[in-house]
Design a protein around this motif. Structure first.
Motif, PDB file in Angstrom:
ATOM      1  N   THR A   1       0.762  -1.126   0.069  1.00  0.00           N
ATOM      2  CA  THR A   1      -0.076   0.039  -0.017  1.00  0.00           C
ATOM      3  C   THR A   1       0.973   1.291   0.021  1.00  0.00           C
ATOM      4  O   THR A   1       0.487   2.233  -0.781  1.00  0.00           O
ATOM      5  CB  THR A   1      -0.940   0.149   1.425  1.00  0.00           C
ATOM      6  OG1 THR A   1      -1.763  -1.125   1.200  1.00  0.00           O
ATOM      7  CG2 THR A   1      -2.007   1.013   1.391  1.00  0.00           C
ATOM      8  N   ALA A   2       1.878   1.310   1.010  1.00  0.00           N
ATOM      9  CA  ALA A   2       2.701   2.624   1.003  1.00  0.00           C
ATOM     10  C   ALA A   2       3.568   2.799  -0.189  1.00  0.00           C
ATOM     11  O   ALA A   2       3.586   3.737  -0.673  1.00  0.00           O
ATOM     12  CB  ALA A   2       3.497   2.274   2.109  1.00  0.00           C
ATOM     13  N   SER A   3       4.101   1.523  -0.871  1.00  0.00           N
ATOM     14  CA  SER A   3       5.079   1.581  -1.937  1.00  0.00           C
ATOM     15  C   SER A   3       3.942   2.150  -3.243  1.00  0.00           C
ATOM     16  O   SER A   3       4.497   3.158  -3.964  1.00  0.00           O
ATOM     17  CB  SER A   3       5.321   0.318  -2.413  1.00  0.00           C
ATOM     18  OG  SER A   3       6.304  -0.099  -1.385  1.00  0.00           O
ATOM     19  N   LEU A   4       2.821   1.682  -3.355  1.00  0.00           N
ATOM     20  CA  LEU A   4       2.089   2.172  -4.502  1.00  0.00           C
ATOM     21  C   LEU A   4       1.641   3.707  -4.374  1.00  0.00           C
ATOM     22  O   LEU A   4       1.588   4.246  -5.320  1.00  0.00           O
ATOM     23  CB  LEU A   4       0.730   1.144  -4.603  1.00  0.00           C
ATOM     24  CG  LEU A   4       1.091  -0.262  -5.052  1.00  0.00           C
ATOM     25  CD1 LEU A   4      -0.386  -0.977  -4.656  1.00  0.00           C
ATOM     26  CD2 LEU A   4       1.401  -0.278  -6.492  1.00  0.00           C
ATOM     27  N   GLY A   5       1.473   3.993  -2.930  1.00  0.00           N
ATOM     28  CA  GLY A   5       1.227   5.330  -3.016  1.00  0.00           C
ATOM     29  C   GLY A   5       2.256   6.321  -3.290  1.00  0.00           C
ATOM     30  O   GLY A   5       2.141   7.353  -3.824  1.00  0.00           O
ATOM     31  N   MET A   6       3.608   5.910  -2.861  1.00  0.00           N
ATOM     32  CA  MET A   6       4.894   6.612  -3.189  1.00  0.00           C
ATOM     33  C   MET A   6       5.104   6.654  -4.706  1.00  0.00           C
ATOM     34  O   MET A   6       5.844   7.497  -4.982  1.00  0.00           O
ATOM     35  CB  MET A   6       6.012   6.243  -1.983  1.00  0.00           C
ATOM     36  CG  MET A   6       5.931   6.471  -0.659  1.00  0.00           C
ATOM     37  SD  MET A   6       5.670   8.104  -0.212  1.00  0.00           S
ATOM     38  CE  MET A   6       7.679   8.600  -0.400  1.00  0.00           C
ATOM     39  N   SER A   7       4.712   5.572  -5.205  1.00  0.00           N
ATOM     40  CA  SER A   7       4.867   5.327  -6.758  1.00  0.00           C
ATOM     41  C   SER A   7       3.858   6.110  -7.570  1.00  0.00           C
ATOM     42  O   SER A   7       3.981   6.252  -8.836  1.00  0.00           O
ATOM     43  CB  SER A   7       5.108   3.648  -7.060  1.00  0.00           C
ATOM     44  OG  SER A   7       6.114   3.189  -6.373  1.00  0.00           O
ATOM     45  N   GLY A   8       2.932   6.778  -6.954  1.00  0.00           N
ATOM     46  CA  GLY A   8       1.989   7.516  -7.746  1.00  0.00           C
ATOM     47  C   GLY A   8       0.730   6.465  -8.594  1.00  0.00           C
ATOM     48  O   GLY A   8       0.212   7.116  -9.213  1.00  0.00           O
ATOM     49  N   HIS A   9       0.646   5.236  -8.242  1.00  0.00           N
ATOM     50  CA  HIS A   9      -0.066   4.424  -8.597  1.00  0.00           C
ATOM     51  C   HIS A   9      -1.484   4.627  -7.676  1.00  0.00           C
ATOM     52  O   HIS A   9      -1.789   3.775  -7.006  1.00  0.00           O
ATOM     53  CB  HIS A   9       0.290   2.839  -8.714  1.00  0.00           C
ATOM     54  CG  HIS A   9       1.775   2.648  -9.427  1.00  0.00           C
ATOM     55  ND1 HIS A   9       1.627   2.981 -10.708  1.00  0.00           N
ATOM     56  CD2 HIS A   9       2.813   2.443  -8.992  1.00  0.00           C
ATOM     57  CE1 HIS A   9       2.833   2.747 -10.979  1.00  0.00           C
ATOM     58  NE2 HIS A   9       3.619   2.372  -9.991  1.00  0.00           N
TER      59      HIS A   9
ATOM     60  N   ALA B   1      -7.548  -3.836   0.602  1.00  0.00           N
ATOM     61  CA  ALA B   1      -7.144  -5.160   1.149  1.00  0.00           C
ATOM     62  C   ALA B   1      -6.564  -5.134   2.423  1.00  0.00           C
ATOM     63  O   ALA B   1      -6.643  -6.338   3.137  1.00  0.00           O
ATOM     64  CB  ALA B   1      -6.367  -5.639  -0.055  1.00  0.00           C
ATOM     65  N   LEU B   2      -5.581  -4.233   2.567  1.00  0.00           N
ATOM     66  CA  LEU B   2      -4.951  -3.991   3.919  1.00  0.00           C
ATOM     67  C   LEU B   2      -6.101  -4.085   4.899  1.00  0.00           C
ATOM     68  O   LEU B   2      -5.741  -4.679   6.234  1.00  0.00           O
ATOM     69  CB  LEU B   2      -4.248  -2.856   3.851  1.00  0.00           C
ATOM     70  CG  LEU B   2      -3.531  -2.457   5.190  1.00  0.00           C
ATOM     71  CD1 LEU B   2      -2.697  -3.465   5.911  1.00  0.00           C
ATOM     72  CD2 LEU B   2      -2.582  -1.223   4.998  1.00  0.00           C
ATOM     73  N   ARG B   3      -7.229  -3.184   4.888  1.00  0.00           N
ATOM     74  CA  ARG B   3      -8.057  -2.843   5.943  1.00  0.00           C
ATOM     75  C   ARG B   3      -8.904  -4.382   6.077  1.00  0.00           C
ATOM     76  O   ARG B   3      -9.471  -4.439   7.398  1.00  0.00           O
ATOM     77  CB  ARG B   3      -9.236  -1.796   5.287  1.00  0.00           C
ATOM     78  CG  ARG B   3      -8.409  -0.488   5.552  1.00  0.00           C
ATOM     79  CD  ARG B   3      -9.696   0.548   5.102  1.00  0.00           C
ATOM     80  NE  ARG B   3      -9.364   1.889   5.427  1.00  0.00           N
ATOM     81  CZ  ARG B   3      -9.222   2.999   4.907  1.00  0.00           C
ATOM     82  NH1 ARG B   3      -9.516   2.941   3.609  1.00  0.00           N
ATOM     83  NH2 ARG B   3      -8.887   4.205   5.218  1.00  0.00           N
ATOM     84  N   GLU B   4      -8.951  -5.190   5.167  1.00  0.00           N
ATOM     85  CA  GLU B   4      -9.679  -6.500   5.391  1.00  0.00           C
ATOM     86  C   GLU B   4      -8.906  -7.214   6.455  1.00  0.00           C
ATOM     87  O   GLU B   4      -9.343  -8.079   7.340  1.00  0.00           O
ATOM     88  CB  GLU B   4      -9.798  -7.162   4.045  1.00  0.00           C
ATOM     89  CG  GLU B   4     -10.964  -6.590   3.138  1.00  0.00           C
ATOM     90  CD  GLU B   4     -11.063  -7.517   1.848  1.00  0.00           C
ATOM     91  OE1 GLU B   4     -10.693  -8.620   1.876  1.00  0.00           O
ATOM     92  OE2 GLU B   4     -11.677  -6.884   0.842  1.00  0.00           O
ATOM     93  N   VAL B   5      -7.470  -7.295   6.306  1.00  0.00           N
ATOM     94  CA  VAL B   5      -6.760  -7.931   7.257  1.00  0.00           C
ATOM     95  C   VAL B   5      -6.168  -7.380   8.499  1.00  0.00           C
ATOM     96  O   VAL B   5      -5.789  -7.975   9.507  1.00  0.00           O
ATOM     97  CB  VAL B   5      -5.570  -8.546   6.395  1.00  0.00           C
ATOM     98  CG1 VAL B   5      -5.961  -9.511   5.190  1.00  0.00           C
ATOM     99  CG2 VAL B   5      -4.625  -7.424   5.867  1.00  0.00           C
ATOM    100  N   GLN B   6      -6.427  -6.044   8.383  1.00  0.00           N
ATOM    101  CA  GLN B   6      -6.094  -5.187   9.644  1.00  0.00           C
ATOM    102  C   GLN B   6      -6.826  -3.939   9.759  1.00  0.00           C
ATOM    103  O   GLN B   6      -6.665  -2.915   9.387  1.00  0.00           O
ATOM    104  CB  GLN B   6      -4.730  -4.553   9.684  1.00  0.00           C
ATOM    105  CG  GLN B   6      -4.151  -4.062  10.926  1.00  0.00           C
ATOM    106  CD  GLN B   6      -2.672  -3.498  10.908  1.00  0.00           C
ATOM    107  OE1 GLN B   6      -2.277  -3.545  10.110  1.00  0.00           O
ATOM    108  NE2 GLN B   6      -2.562  -2.703  12.075  1.00  0.00           N
TER     109      GLN B   6
END
Length: 564
Positions: free
Chosen positions: A508-516, A526-531
């Protein structure tokens, strides 16, 4: 084929003693207010049964039977552990348990005395059934000390074959490493094939969760064709490692396999082709690869065996193996199941180091994933980890567990020291190496952390935690600002462990920093589903960053992904 005269040759200087009455169902030893019944295998105090573990009973009986002399540590290892490699702490814990059973203590030493640098001696007054002081036992035959008169004892060749003693029930599985077969046709290569076997024995002995048969006992099978089941019966092992070495010029091919002696099946097999430019380097590399590959296979085999038992028939070892299989799955529900199984194992044996260290690891991992409150999980983990170290200070798992505790209490120097101690105790311990990478990256040492994670993957590519190691490598690349590589590694981690929260966070963080933007939003869902409790505040307070710049960079990735 005739069985060997001695199933486990004794270390130099040790004596294989069998005192008068050993195994005699009528022999009883009276001392203080105790009765030790060799036939019934019972210890009573004032007429009441005293609960004694089988191995502790054997040790106490051996000390009483050999009370005429100081019993060395080698004697105990040869006769109680039948030549298996055991640690100083294991030996000490059994001596302490024997003292407790007879109402003695390490401070008083009224019955079992420690003789500095020599060994132990039972010094209590032992009486016969009539109340008379029982004579000190005498040794006979080939096992007696040599007399000044050569006629006093017959030569070794004239003695009859010694009766085989059954192996005592063990609290964990045992493994034998047979001498690797030299199929090169070159006698000078014997040293290399034997060296591989010896190094694997030494490395396996560092696992601590398994007994490993000593080299002399395993090497009696060199050059002999013996069925695995017979080896298992004669050495008291459940698993056998065997292999071969073939040299052709400067190239060497080494094969190794792990066998289940009960079923006769191969649990794992691998082939290694290497250039022999540096013989010792090749030997070290192959040893490391074999041991790292074998360890998870042993755990998997033991879990399969434990699953065939009903819950009421599982002992502490079975419970730990079942718990470990859930721990590897890295989901919240599995972690809870693992903790419950470990609590049950600890109720069976409060000093079971393997259960304690794994319970500590479960708590810290659960807290790191956001499944458990850090304020509750870390103190519980610390108690369990310290208890595990008290139980066995040489178990790498115990130090791995304590290192994880220190990471989340921000004791960074202690954390790194504990991880490095765990890896000194067992250099092939991939979980410690992988999570060591996390600790390094939280200190900003991302390149070293990445190297540790990749090394864990290289040593143990079939490891149940391989997905975790990929996730660690992904996080290290994030800290280094290599976001596209972090994305690739995080996705690889999720292919192996779809519910791994750590990989979801890094992705999540890497996609955010990459502009995707769209992909980052999907990853956040997907992250919120597991955490479900994920938030910027949780990340800022619970993740153990040492450097404020690293914390800020991580939070920025989540902000760009849309986390409020």
């Amino acid at each position: 084929m005739q069985r060997p005269r001695e199933q486990n040759p004794v270390k130099p200087g040790a004596q294989r003693d069998r005192s008068t009455g050993h195994g005699d169902a009528s022999v009883q030893f009276y001392f203080a207010n105790h009765v030790l019944d060799a036939g019934l295998r019972e210890l009573t105090r004032d007429g009441q049964n005293v609960a004694v573990e089988p191995q502790v009973f054997d040790l106490l009986l051996y000390l009483v039977q050999n009370r005429e002399r100081v019993v060395s540590k080698d004697d105990l290892i040869a006769n109680i552990w039948h030549g298996r490699i055991v640690s100083e702490s294991t030996l000490t814990s059994r001596i302490n348990a024997a003292r407790t059973a007879v109402g003695d203590t390490g401070k008083d030493q009224a019955l079992i005395r420690t003789i500095a640098r020599k060994g132990f001696r039972f010094v209590g007054e032992v009486r016969g059934a009539s109340g008379a002081i029982a004579p000190r036992p005498a040794l006979s035959g080939a096992l007696a000390p040599q007399s000044a008169n050569p006629v006093a004892s017959p030569p070794l060749a004239a003695t009859t074959e010694l009766p085989r003693q059954p192996f005592p029930q063990l609290d964990r599985p045992a493994i034998a490493v047979l001498p690797f077969t030299n199929i090169s046709g070159e006698p000078e290569q014997e040293y290399f094939s034997e060296g591989i076997s010896e190094d694997i024995i030494t490395a396996l002995s560092k696992l601590r969760w398994f007994y490993v048969i000593a080299r002399n006992s395993a090497f009696i099978y060199k050059g002999r064709s013996v069925h695995l089941k017979q080896i298992g019966e004669e050495l008291g092992v459940g698993y056998v490692v065997e292999g071969s070495v073939r040299k052709d010029g400067d190239q060497v091919r080494i094969t190794a396999q792990l066998n289940d002696v009960v079923t006769g099946s191969h649990l794992w097999a691998e082939r290694y082709d290497r250039n022999l430019a540096d013989v010792f380097a090749v030997q070290d590399e192959i040893t490391q690869a074999v041991v790292a590959a074998i360890e998870p296979q042993l755990y998997a085999a033991e879990n399969f065996r434990s699953q065939r038992k009903t819950p009421d028939n599982m002992d502490a070892w079975d419970l730990v193996m079942r718990a470990l299989s859930h721990y590897w799955r890295v989901t919240r529900s599995d972690n809870l199941v693992a903790q419950a199984l470990l609590e049950k194992a600890i109720a069976v044996d409060p000093h079971y180091g393997q259960a304690l260290s794994l319970l500590a690891a479960c708590h810290t991992f659960s807290a790191h994933m956001g499944w458990e409150e850090m304020t509750a999980a870390v103190p519980a983990a610390e108690r369990a980890a310290l208890a595990a170290i008290r139980a066995d200070s040489e178990d790498a798992w115990a130090h791995y567990a304590l290192a994880s505790v220190y990471l989340f209490t921000r004791r960074f120097d202690d954390c790194i020291a504990e991880f490095e101690l765990a890896l000194r105790l067992n250099p092939n311990f991939s979980p410690a190496r992988g999570i060591y990478g996390v600790a390094l990256s939280y200190r900003g040492r991302w390149q070293e952390g990445y190297d540790a994670a990749r090394q864990a993957l290289r040593f143990s590519p079939r490891d149940p935690f391989a997905g975790i190691y990929s996730g660690v490598a992904a996080y290290c690349q994030y800290v280094g600002g290599n976001y596209e590589e972090a994305i690739r590694l995080a996705r690889e981690a999720l292919r192996q462990r779809a519910g791994f929260v750590g990989a979801h966070r890094v992705l999540t963080a890497s996609l955010g920093m990459s502009g995707h933007t769209k992909a980052a939003a999907a990853a956040l869902d997907a992250l919120r589903e597991v955490q479900p409790n994920i938030s910027l505040a949780w990340l800022a307070s619970e993740m153990p960053f040492e450097l404020e710049a690293d914390r800020a960079a991580y939070l920025e990735g989540f902000r760009r992904a849309g986390l409020g």
